[in-house]
Design a protein around this motif. Structure first.
Motif, short mmCIF file in Angstrom:
data_model
loop_
_atom_site.label_atom_id
_atom_site.label_comp_id
_atom_site.label_asym_id
_atom_site.label_seq_id
_atom_site.Cartn_x
_atom_site.Cartn_y
_atom_site.Cartn_z
N ARG A 26 47.76 50.74 42.42
CA ARG A 26 46.70 49.77 42.65
C ARG A 26 45.64 50.36 43.58
O ARG A 26 44.44 50.17 43.40
N HIS A 27 46.15 51.15 44.55
CA HIS A 27 45.20 51.76 45.48
C HIS A 27 44.35 52.81 44.79
O HIS A 27 43.14 52.89 45.03
N GLY A 48 41.89 50.89 42.79
CA GLY A 48 40.98 50.15 43.66
C GLY A 48 39.98 51.05 44.35
O GLY A 48 38.77 50.80 44.31
N TYR A 49 40.47 52.15 44.96
CA TYR A 49 39.55 53.02 45.69
C TYR A 49 38.63 53.78 44.75
O TYR A 49 37.50 54.10 45.10
N ASP A 92 50.45 47.06 54.40
CA ASP A 92 49.76 48.26 53.91
C ASP A 92 48.27 48.16 54.22
O ASP A 92 47.58 47.26 53.73
N PRO A 95 50.76 52.08 45.22
CA PRO A 95 49.83 53.22 45.23
C PRO A 95 48.93 53.27 43.99
O PRO A 95 47.78 53.68 44.08
N GLU A 127 42.57 46.48 53.31
CA GLU A 127 41.15 46.82 53.12
C GLU A 127 40.64 46.30 51.78
O GLU A 127 39.56 45.70 51.69
N LEU A 128 41.45 46.51 50.71
CA LEU A 128 41.02 46.06 49.38
C LEU A 128 40.89 44.53 49.34
O LEU A 128 39.95 44.00 48.76
N PHE A 158 41.74 47.00 39.30
CA PHE A 158 41.00 46.59 40.50
C PHE A 158 40.17 45.33 40.26
O PHE A 158 40.13 44.44 41.10
N ARG A 211 45.80 49.84 53.23
CA ARG A 211 44.92 49.97 52.06
C ARG A 211 44.80 48.63 51.34
O ARG A 211 43.73 48.22 50.91
N ASP A 212 45.95 47.94 51.23
CA ASP A 212 45.91 46.63 50.60
C ASP A 212 45.07 45.66 51.43
O ASP A 212 44.35 44.83 50.88
#
Lengths: 149, 522
Positions: free
Chosen positions: B307-308, B311-312, A13, B305, A18-19, A122, A15-16
């Protein structure tokens, strides 16, 4: 390439990815990371095949491994690594969304070095990644044959 | 029965021998006396009428006859007596010199005649008696056998099984009462009929094969379908036994039939139910597997999702913190909190579903120990609040330790949570010995309580009777409690009133000692 590749991140993923990189960047560890987007790519990197044919034959200091991956899934990668004499010393940390006991049991059975469930929060996530990165790439003395700093 | 028959024959034989001992010798004397009398009368008559002495010729056959009679009827001993008496009488009265016992040599043939005659006749008599005797014995034996056979037939007749005998051509020669009752034909109606025609027999294998087997082994058993007189088909468990004569030629078949129609239909029902059960179990397994893979993918894919989002949102907040006003910050914060909450809900739901899928490992569990452990854990989380615990005596029950621990921990942490507003929280844990089979445990608090009107909603998944601002939580705790207790075969219920505390009850099956269980079951 300037990337040393002491941390192998296997994560499909983006996004993962990037995080995770964002979290590691706080400790300036982001440029140590090689990302494999599926299990096959991870195995290619470890065995210096395909895209990684020319890389020096040294092992990463740690592999952060997601379980749910396209092509070859995480448990399969783990099993292959831990049954390969040349690779089995690489510390492997499973980094997954799953709380499933089955996954945890099987991972430990295959010889995983740590099992971390990605927190939804987060801050917790960032802390977890940072601590993992610092511990395995900085504090821990990697086995012989690993990429040097 | 056969003993008395035997005695009867024996007595009669014995009586005959007594009678003959008394009379046999008398008979010989009487016979010789009659012969002598007749001889004297005839001799006297002849000498008067014919002036002729024919006495010797007359007397000789008379004496011979008397010896013969004695020998025939009275046997050897009396016939010897008769011979002696006849010789004496003949010598004295009819052999010259008369009226003496003096014998000439020419008289000897007469005496030899007497003896020979007596011997011949008595030997004939002996043969006759021997034949008579063996005949009588044979008759007695026959009677005994007839008696035994008749008794066996009566026993066969009285058995519940339908038993009949048929000759090799199928004609029925015996038909017991069981057969009468089972098939509906009386004995006199059934005898002589051809079995398989009368009963419309349906065979499990070709009749030729059955006949071949019975001729080979003298036995056959199996299941047949017969039709009764009323036209009803019945299934019988049948046993055939072949009867042979002295020369091993098959003569008849004895057929014993037991009506198993009801049993067969029950077996059929059981089989059908078992098949249905197997299908259901298969379906259940499939749906369990589906549920498992569903839970698995929820666990993996739903959390990512979230978590995203969290996170974002955080990254956005970090990057644009100078551009955002307070309201925007609050919006972002709400997004983060909501995703956090969603994550908790998913985790709770997953662990709730795991309880439904996990196997319960039954063992003896001390509720008292579980409560003490749970109280210690809950007290740590209570943050130094003043809580008055009152713990009564609690029994040992049978169940899965980890699951029951979760039940108690949930109930206790609820009690602690909902007494937060009280200056002194009182939590009481105890046990009601409700019935012989169940343990009833309760957790009572003096906290916020609830409106009994909504008691049915307490144990629902994600059901909450309080606002999140008042008391935090997802509403999975009591649903988990109910699910675990139900899986243990118990019940949960609650009593309470708003601001007057709540009492939660659950029941569990008691642990019985093995001896007690045996005593109860016997």
């Amino acid at each position: 390439m300037s990337i040393l590749g002491r941390i192998l991140l296997v994560e499909d993923d983006p996004r993962d990815v990037e995080l995770t990189l964002t979290a590691l960047d706080d400790y300036k560890l982001a440029n140590e990371v090689v990302v494999a987007r599926d299990g096959q790519e991870a195995l290619d990197f470890l065995n210096c095949r395909g895209r990684f044919l020319d890389r020096p034959h040294e092992n990463p200091a740690v592999m952060l491994l997601d379980l749910k991956l396209p092509k070859v899934d995480g448990l399969e990668v783990l099993q292959q690594v831990k049954s390969d004499d040349r690779l089995k010393m690489i510390p492997v940390v499973v980094l997954t969304s799953s709380h499933e006991e089955q996954d945890m049991l099987r991972s430990y059975k295959f010889g995983v070095n740590a099992y971390v469930v990605k927190p939804v929060d987060f801050h917790e996530f960032v802390n977890a990644i940072k601590e993992l990165g610092v511990f395995w790439a900085v504090i821990n003395e990697p086995p012989p044959g690993s990429i040097k700093r | 029965m056969d003993l008395s028959a035997y005695n009867f024959g024996f007595d009669r034989e014995h009586a005959g021998s007594v009678r003959s001992t008394a009379l046999r010798y008398g008979l010989s004397v009487v016979c010789v006396a009659i012969a002598l009398g007749l001889a004297l009368i005839i001799t006297l008559g002849l000498s008067l009428i014919l002036q002729n002495d024919a006495s010797r010729d007359t007397a000789l056959p008379l004496f011979t006859f008397s010896i013969a009679i004695t020998a025939w009827y009275a046997g050897i001993g009396p016939s010897v007596v008769a011979v002696v008496l006849s010789t004496l009488a003949f010598t004295y009265f009819f052999e010259p010199p008369l009226y003496t016992f003096y014998l000439y040599s020419n008289d000897i043939p007469d005496i030899v005649l007497f003896v020979a005659w007596g011997a011949i006749v008595s030997s004939f008599a002996a043969v006759r008696r021997g034949v008579e005797n063996s005949l009588r014995q044979a008759r007695d034996r026959l009677q005994l056998e007839v008696e035994q056979r008749a008794q066996q037939a009566r026993i066969l007749d009285q058995t519940h099984d339908a038993i009949f005998v048929r000759e090799m051509n199928g004609a029925i020669t015996f038909w017991n009462r069981g057969a009468e009752e089972r098939y509906g034909w009386r004995r006199d109606e059934a005898l002589g009929n051809i079995t398989h025609t009368l009963l419309q027999t349906r065979f499990p294998e070709p009749l030729a094969a059955i006949n071949q087997q019975i001729l080979l082994t003298d036995r056959w058993e199996g299941e047949l379908v017969h039709t009764t007189r009323d036209g009803i088909s019945i299934i019988v468990a049948t046993r055939w036994a072949l009867q042979r004569d002295d020369r091993r030629r098959p003569i008849a078949i004895i057929e014993t039939n037991n009506d198993i129609t009801v049993r067969k239909s029950r077996e059929g029902e059981v089989l059908k139910l078992n098949q249905e059960l197997a299908i259901r179990a298969g379906e259940l397994e499939v749906s369990n597997k589906e549920l498992e893979s569903f839970a698995y993918s929820v666990s993996h894919d739903l959390r990512a999702p979230l978590r995203h989002v969290a996170g974002y949102s955080e990254l956005l907040q970090r990057h644009a913190s100078t551009l955002f006003d307070e309201k925007s910050h609050r919006y972002i914060q709400t997004i983060v909190e909501s995703s956090q909450r969603m994550g908790n809900l998913i985790d709770d739901l997953l662990s709730f579903s795991r309880i439904g899928r996990a196997e319960t490992k039954k063992m003896q569990v001390s509720l008292e120990q579980l409560v003490r452990e749970a109280v210690a854990e809950v007290n740590q989380d209570a943050g130094g609040r003043d809580i008055a615990w009152k713990i009564g005596a609690l029994p040992v029950c049978s169940g899965d330790r980890a699951m029951l621990k979760l039940v108690i921990a949930n109930l206790l942490s609820n009690a602690v949570k909902f007494t937060r507003m009280q200056p002194l929280a009182k939590i009481e844990i105890g046990c009601v010995d409700a019935s012989q089979d169940d343990v009833e445990m309760f957790v009572k608090d003096n906290g916020a309580g609830f409106d009994m009107q909504y008691a049915n909603k307490l144990f629902g998944v994600f059901q909450r009777l309080h606002r999140t601002e008042e008391f935090e939580g997802t509403g999975i705790g009591l649903a988990t409690v109910q699910r675990i207790i139900n899986r243990h075969g118990g019940k949960v219920w609650a009593e309470g009133a708003v601001d007057q505390g709540a009492t939660f009850y659950f029941s569990l099956p008691k642990v019985h000692s093995a001896a007690e269980r045996t005593a109860n079951s016997s």
